[in-house]
Design a protein around this motif. Structure first.
Motif, PDB file in Angstrom:
ATOM      1  N   ALA A  12       1.270  -1.736   7.324  1.00 48.63           N
ATOM      2  CA  ALA A  12       2.394  -2.381   6.647  1.00 48.63           C
ATOM      3  C   ALA A  12       3.377  -2.943   7.657  1.00 48.63           C
ATOM      4  O   ALA A  12       3.822  -2.255   8.569  1.00 48.63           O
ATOM      5  CB  ALA A  12       3.083  -1.371   5.723  1.00 48.63           C
ATOM      6  N   GLY A  13       3.725  -4.217   7.505  1.00 51.28           N
ATOM      7  CA  GLY A  13       4.727  -4.850   8.340  1.00 51.28           C
ATOM      8  C   GLY A  13       4.271  -5.286   9.707  1.00 51.28           C
ATOM      9  O   GLY A  13       5.072  -5.795  10.497  1.00 51.28           O
ATOM     10  N   ARG A  44      -2.876  -8.476   5.180  1.00 46.74           N
ATOM     11  CA  ARG A  44      -1.666  -9.061   4.611  1.00 46.74           C
ATOM     12  C   ARG A  44      -0.422  -8.380   5.173  1.00 46.74           C
ATOM     13  O   ARG A  44      -0.489  -7.303   5.767  1.00 46.74           O
ATOM     14  CB  ARG A  44      -1.692  -8.937   3.083  1.00 46.74           C
ATOM     15  CG  ARG A  44      -2.905  -9.575   2.433  1.00 46.74           C
ATOM     16  CD  ARG A  44      -3.004 -11.067   2.753  1.00 46.74           C
ATOM     17  NE  ARG A  44      -4.205 -11.672   2.206  1.00 46.74           N
ATOM     18  CZ  ARG A  44      -4.273 -12.228   0.991  1.00 46.74           C
ATOM     19  NH1 ARG A  44      -3.207 -12.231   0.213  1.00 46.74           N
ATOM     20  NH2 ARG A  44      -5.400 -12.770   0.575  1.00 46.74           N
ATOM     21  N   SER A  45       0.715  -9.025   4.944  1.00 46.61           N
ATOM     22  CA  SER A  45       1.964  -8.485   5.491  1.00 46.61           C
ATOM     23  C   SER A  45       2.323  -7.126   4.904  1.00 46.61           C
ATOM     24  O   SER A  45       3.060  -6.346   5.525  1.00 46.61           O
ATOM     25  CB  SER A  45       3.109  -9.476   5.236  1.00 46.61           C
ATOM     26  OG  SER A  45       3.257  -9.715   3.837  1.00 46.61           O
ATOM     27  N   ASP A  46       1.788  -6.824   3.704  1.00 43.62           N
ATOM     28  CA  ASP A  46       2.070  -5.512   3.115  1.00 43.62           C
ATOM     29  C   ASP A  46       1.179  -4.409   3.687  1.00 43.62           C
ATOM     30  O   ASP A  46       1.276  -3.247   3.294  1.00 43.62           O
ATOM     31  CB  ASP A  46       1.931  -5.558   1.592  1.00 43.62           C
ATOM     32  CG  ASP A  46       0.530  -5.969   1.143  1.00 43.62           C
ATOM     33  OD1 ASP A  46      -0.368  -6.116   2.002  1.00 43.62           O
ATOM     34  OD2 ASP A  46       0.337  -6.165  -0.073  1.00 43.62           O
ATOM     35  N   GLY A  47       0.283  -4.779   4.619  1.00 44.84           N
ATOM     36  CA  GLY A  47      -0.566  -3.813   5.290  1.00 44.84           C
ATOM     37  C   GLY A  47      -1.902  -3.582   4.630  1.00 44.84           C
ATOM     38  O   GLY A  47      -2.764  -2.902   5.192  1.00 44.84           O
ATOM     39  N   TYR A  48      -2.127  -4.161   3.465  1.00 40.90           N
ATOM     40  CA  TYR A  48      -3.401  -3.993   2.785  1.00 40.90           C
ATOM     41  C   TYR A  48      -4.454  -4.948   3.361  1.00 40.90           C
ATOM     42  O   TYR A  48      -4.133  -6.067   3.796  1.00 40.90           O
ATOM     43  CB  TYR A  48      -3.254  -4.257   1.287  1.00 40.90           C
ATOM     44  CG  TYR A  48      -2.631  -3.110   0.524  1.00 40.90           C
ATOM     45  CD1 TYR A  48      -3.414  -2.088   0.013  1.00 40.90           C
ATOM     46  CD2 TYR A  48      -1.248  -3.067   0.325  1.00 40.90           C
ATOM     47  CE1 TYR A  48      -2.837  -1.027  -0.695  1.00 40.90           C
ATOM     48  CE2 TYR A  48      -0.663  -2.014  -0.365  1.00 40.90           C
ATOM     49  CZ  TYR A  48      -1.462  -0.995  -0.872  1.00 40.90           C
ATOM     50  OH  TYR A  48      -0.901   0.053  -1.561  1.00 40.90           O
ATOM     51  N   LYS A  84      -8.157  -5.088  -2.669  1.00 39.42           N
ATOM     52  CA  LYS A  84      -7.320  -4.700  -1.538  1.00 39.42           C
ATOM     53  C   LYS A  84      -7.503  -3.219  -1.240  1.00 39.42           C
ATOM     54  O   LYS A  84      -7.713  -2.399  -2.140  1.00 39.42           O
ATOM     55  CB  LYS A  84      -5.857  -5.037  -1.795  1.00 39.42           C
ATOM     56  CG  LYS A  84      -5.203  -4.294  -2.952  1.00 39.42           C
ATOM     57  CD  LYS A  84      -3.746  -4.716  -3.069  1.00 39.42           C
ATOM     58  CE  LYS A  84      -3.017  -3.933  -4.150  1.00 39.42           C
ATOM     59  NZ  LYS A  84      -1.593  -4.323  -4.225  1.00 39.42           N
ATOM     60  N   ARG A 118      -6.251   0.190   1.350  1.00 36.97           N
ATOM     61  CA  ARG A 118      -5.105   0.727   2.087  1.00 36.97           C
ATOM     62  C   ARG A 118      -5.356   0.821   3.584  1.00 36.97           C
ATOM     63  O   ARG A 118      -4.411   0.877   4.368  1.00 36.97           O
ATOM     64  CB  ARG A 118      -4.744   2.125   1.559  1.00 36.97           C
ATOM     65  CG  ARG A 118      -4.200   2.132   0.143  1.00 36.97           C
ATOM     66  CD  ARG A 118      -3.891   3.565  -0.295  1.00 36.97           C
ATOM     67  NE  ARG A 118      -2.868   4.176   0.545  1.00 36.97           N
ATOM     68  CZ  ARG A 118      -1.560   4.065   0.355  1.00 36.97           C
ATOM     69  NH1 ARG A 118      -1.106   3.358  -0.670  1.00 36.97           N
ATOM     70  NH2 ARG A 118      -0.702   4.664   1.154  1.00 36.97           N
TER      71      ARG A 118
END
Length: 232
Positions: free
Chosen positions: A159-160, A182-186, A193, A195
């Motif tokens: 994430a990030g 992705r920017s959310d870390g997924y 998606k 984790r």
């Protein structure tokens, strides 16, 4: 002491002669040169090769083609007299495989020769399997790293880490697999998606797999590195 030269494979030849040489007016002169002699011959229609064959008697064989199924399909010919007649069949087969003349209905068989294509393909496959994953795809800009991976219970591992979607690649099982971080870390893979990188990689590889070393991203142009680099 001078080395003894090997006899020439082709002892005599006549090239691109008109089929009219078989007319009575010229037949005697032609016969004097090739009657009863063995070799390879080629038939042409204009500038295009039409047929390749071998003959123990070149004069008779080429003359026969003026009235058999090849009649009217060629207008000039070449003959090559072979000094070592035991190689004639192999030479004809080689020419057929290389030239694919329109008039020949079968391809040449290289009797006694070993086709090593399968051995080459096997060696290439083994080399690919032993080599680090070969990555393909269009070059993309290097990722912009914002901060280290998030920590803490329940946090998504990456994430990030990136501001925009980062393409991921991996070749496995003869197929190129594409995903993205992705920017959310997924990790997004085939519309789903995950984790963690390992969870996404587990959809491709049976059993446990370390996704940090399974997925690659392009750190700089042409330089694909394991996703683990983003943790350092």
């Amino acid at each position: 002491m001078a080395r003894k030269s090997s006899p020439a494979l082709v002892s005599e030849y006549l090239e691109r002669l008109s089929g009219e040489m078989f007319e009575p007016a010229y037949r005697t002169e032609l016969s004097d040169l090739i009657r009863g002699k063995a070799g390879i011959y080629a038939l042409y229609k204009g500038e295009r090769l039409y047929y390749v064959g071998l003959a123990r008697n070149l004069e008779k064989r080429v003359g026969d083609h003026l009235k058999d199924q090849h009649a009217g399909k060629w207008d000039s010919f070449s003959v090559y007299l072979i000094s070592a007649s035991e190689h004639i069949k192999s030479l004809e087969s080689l020419l057929l495989r290389v030239l694919f003349p329109k008039g020949n209905q079968v391809s040449g068989k290289l009797v006694g020769a070993v086709d090593k294509k399968n051995l080459l393909l096997k060696a290439m496959k083994e080399t690919d399997s032993a080599r680090r994953a070969r990555l393909v795809g269009a070059h993309r800009p290097a990722p912009t790293v914002r901060k280290k991976a998030a920590t803490g219970r329940g946090a998504v591992a990456l994430a990030g880490v990136v501001k925009r979607a980062l393409p991921l690649l991996r070749e496995y099982g003869g197929e190129v697999h594409r995903a993205s971080l992705r920017s959310d870390g997924y990790i997004h893979y085939k519309g789903q998606k995950y984790r963690s990188p390992s969870a996404a990689a587990g959809q491709i590889c049976p059993g446990a797999v370390n996704g940090w070393y399974f997925w690659y991203y392009e750190a700089s142009k042409g330089d694909w590195v394991p996703l683990d680099r983003l943790r350092k």
